[in-house]
Write a protein that holds these residues in place. Structure first.
Motif, PDB file in Angstrom:
ATOM      1  N   ALA A   1       0.839  -1.202   0.000  1.00 32.56           N
ATOM      2  CA  ALA A   1       0.000   0.000   0.000  1.00 32.56           C
ATOM      3  C   ALA A   1       0.874   1.253   0.000  1.00 32.56           C
ATOM      4  O   ALA A   1       0.591   2.231  -0.677  1.00 32.56           O
ATOM      5  N   GLU A   2       1.943   1.186   0.767  1.00 32.54           N
ATOM      6  CA  GLU A   2       2.841   2.346   0.855  1.00 32.54           C
ATOM      7  C   GLU A   2       3.687   2.530  -0.394  1.00 32.54           C
ATOM      8  O   GLU A   2       3.790   3.621  -0.938  1.00 32.54           O
ATOM      9  N   LYS A   3       4.317   1.445  -0.810  1.00 34.70           N
ATOM     10  CA  LYS A   3       5.358   1.564  -1.822  1.00 34.70           C
ATOM     11  C   LYS A   3       4.975   1.059  -3.205  1.00 34.70           C
ATOM     12  O   LYS A   3       5.723   1.263  -4.158  1.00 34.70           O
ATOM     13  N   GLY A   4       3.849   0.404  -3.300  1.00 32.82           N
ATOM     14  CA  GLY A   4       3.488  -0.167  -4.589  1.00 32.82           C
ATOM     15  C   GLY A   4       4.099  -1.546  -4.757  1.00 32.82           C
ATOM     16  O   GLY A   4       5.105  -1.869  -4.132  1.00 32.82           O
ATOM     17  N   TYR A   5       3.502  -2.331  -5.599  1.00 29.26           N
ATOM     18  CA  TYR A   5       3.903  -3.728  -5.748  1.00 29.26           C
ATOM     19  C   TYR A   5       5.350  -3.863  -6.197  1.00 29.26           C
ATOM     20  O   TYR A   5       6.109  -4.649  -5.653  1.00 29.26           O
TER      21      TYR A   5
ATOM     22  N   LEU B   1       1.626 -14.551  -3.186  1.00 31.07           N
ATOM     23  CA  LEU B   1       1.371 -13.748  -1.982  1.00 31.07           C
ATOM     24  C   LEU B   1       0.410 -12.610  -2.318  1.00 31.07           C
ATOM     25  O   LEU B   1      -0.564 -12.349  -1.604  1.00 31.07           O
ATOM     26  N   LEU B   2       0.669 -11.997  -3.429  1.00 29.09           N
ATOM     27  CA  LEU B   2      -0.197 -10.912  -3.862  1.00 29.09           C
ATOM     28  C   LEU B   2      -1.619 -11.425  -4.095  1.00 29.09           C
ATOM     29  O   LEU B   2      -2.604 -10.822  -3.658  1.00 29.09           O
ATOM     30  N   PHE B   3      -1.693 -12.524  -4.759  1.00 29.90           N
ATOM     31  CA  PHE B   3      -3.000 -13.103  -5.074  1.00 29.90           C
ATOM     32  C   PHE B   3      -3.789 -13.419  -3.804  1.00 29.90           C
ATOM     33  O   PHE B   3      -4.950 -13.038  -3.670  1.00 29.90           O
ATOM     34  N   GLN B   4      -3.118 -14.082  -2.898  1.00 26.48           N
ATOM     35  CA  GLN B   4      -3.831 -14.461  -1.674  1.00 26.48           C
ATOM     36  C   GLN B   4      -4.244 -13.234  -0.861  1.00 26.48           C
ATOM     37  O   GLN B   4      -5.307 -13.220  -0.248  1.00 26.48           O
TER      38      GLN B   4
END
Lengths: 195, 195, 195, 195
Positions: C24-28, C57-60
């Motif tokens: 959220a802070e830094k972007g993916y 991890l992103l998906f979950q």
DNA sequence: GATGAATGAGTGTTCATTCAT
DNA sequence: CATGAATGAACACTCATTCAT
């Protein structure tokens, strides 16, 4: 030499001079052709008009420097002075030159890394010429009985090392005058050969 | 220090050693991280696992080198020898070290071009520590009346320059034995201070 | 679910939570696995023990987020409220959630760039489920004669866009209370459907 | 502007356009300089001839985009239309522009992550200029009694969010004509301010 | 379960060099 | 003569990913 050739020669020297200054400051690898060009308000392309490549520019700069130094030494040789004074003058001239044009120190270190084989031959020959002239000053002094009979090559190398190192520690804002330091250096170094 | 930390430390030293050798040969800018890595049969990534960047590797190498030299000098200080012998030993140790690890010469020249401000502070302090120890050996000799009362700083700089220059001309295939040359160098240099 | 599985599940959620915050802070793309791990004082390897790869991890994380939002909406659906109030509650819940967990905005934009085909199917289905529930709240209001008979899909997209944009300009140090702003936003947006 | 400068300017715009398209498709981080270059059948080096670095290219693209949008809005301001029509035109122009050049959405989200401090200043000023012009259209309508006296900033943010979101769901293969959708969007959004 | 070590593909960036005009 | 434009080979550095222990 025609007028055109003279003009070309003059421009080349300008570029060489600019290059030498920047390389002295920043070192060969940190100096870009752009740096050299923009200092003279010309473009990269122009530098390539006068020099084959960066290496060639470096080579010609270095060659010029060495030739000048050799001329200096030759001139000292011809002067009617006491061997000790001649050697002292040679040393002071060497250091003087070095401090004016800090350039070249980097290149004296492992020149085989900077030059092509052909170039290296020429550079090394000039090095030999220079050291030969220096050696002679020592040898003459020994033969005249002014100096101790030390190994002239070892002595010369000590002299070169000590003098070249000067750029590392010479502080032009220091208390002592430049001439005073150079004189002191020369005197100390002459102690080695003193009887 | 745990076993793991020791292993890490050992690996770092391996890399530093490899780096020092190649930089000594090719110079800092011509040396790539790949060169350093492939010499050890590891990959670039591994080098970056142990060191932040090329500069950091350089810094740590240089630091280690200076620290070792300082230890050497300190050890010589503690020995119960005549001032002249101490200074001679220090010089021979300096040159010996230099010839083993040719590295570093390039870096002594304008270190501000290689290191960050922070790193430079540390490096310069180590330089000062080293020269301070060298100066003391000279000063003690002067105070003991063994040496002439010359300017210790100028003398020390002559010594450093002459010694560091050795890497330029020392020929390990030459006739003379290494020890013989180093001894001769030291003796000649001591002439400067001789009464 | 066994105790072990529960523990695993808990650890996964911890990692997901940490990841969501940093992304959220830094972007993916600016978020590294190391960032996520070191925030939890664990190592990269551990993250890979619980998740196949970064994408997983992103998906979950995203899946969990959407599932929670859907649960929220479903709960609102069951409440015995006036259609206008239901929709308003849904909007406020959406915005509230968004501001707490700023994460995810980047991902709603072109999710096909972040997920594999399989993952995308699931994500898009969840998106559809969510919007479906939102649409229903609008449709019910229209059928009940509470709202104008506008195109529910266009209206819903306006709502989503306006709400998701909130993270861009919401200033948690501003004068107004958060609840006040969310209420105002909801009221303004309801104007669209107002008769 | 000389012919040469014009050519340079044209080339820069070509590169910017290419970059904008690819970034719109793939996002900033997934877009490589090679992608941008090879689309124009030039090499990476050429891109670096015209732009300092990737960030600079992004910055100049974004700046151009915003400047164009501001020009658009200014032009609308000068037209002799009813406040409602002016605002509607502004909204349609905004959406039109967005759909043509899908680019930039990613960047509006947390621009501080993409730009240097200096760049950010300029970008934010342009943002402010743009929103200021939009706000005025709302305020004028309110003062003329055409619109309800809502909070102009909150309303504007709703408008911006709803419009920018359009790129997420607009389907150019859908049944409805683009103009029809944009008109519908604008009308719905105007409902908010309707008396 | 968890970790430290190692990897290698990928990417931004630099810069000497070339060349048409 | 001089230049601006273009090139491409290098190189430093990042980071997701793997794996032995």
């Amino acid at each position: 030499m025609s007028l055109r050739e003279e003009k070309t020669e003059k421009k080349k020297k300008e570029i060489i001079h600019s290059a030498m200054q920047i390389i002295a400051e920043k070192g060969y690898y940190r100096t870009t052709i752009d740096d050299i060009a923009s200092k003279l308000l010309i473009t990269k392309g122009t530098v390539y008009y006068y020099f084959q490549d960066k290496q060639d520019l470096l080579f010609q700069s270095h060659q010029l420097l060495l030739q000048n130094s050799i001329e200096n030494l030759k001139h000292i040789h011809t002067q009617p002075l006491h061997p000790r004074e001649k050697l002292k003058n040679a040393m002071i001239a060497h250091m003087d030159h070095l401090l004016d044009d800090q350039y070249g120190f980097e290149l004296m270190h492992k020149p085989e890394q900077f030059f092509s084989h052909q170039q290296l031959e020429i550079i090394l020959q000039l090095h030999r010429d220079y050291t030969e002239l220096l050696d002679q000053l020592i040898v003459i002094g020994i033969e005249d009985g002014v100096f101790q009979a030390l190994d002239s090559k070892v002595t010369r190398n000590i002299y070169l090392g000590a003098m070249n190192w000067l750029t590392q520690w010479y502080d032009n804002k220091g208390k002592k005058e430049k001439q005073e330091i150079l004189d002191q250096m020369a005197e100390y170094l002459l102690n080695i050969l003193a009887k």
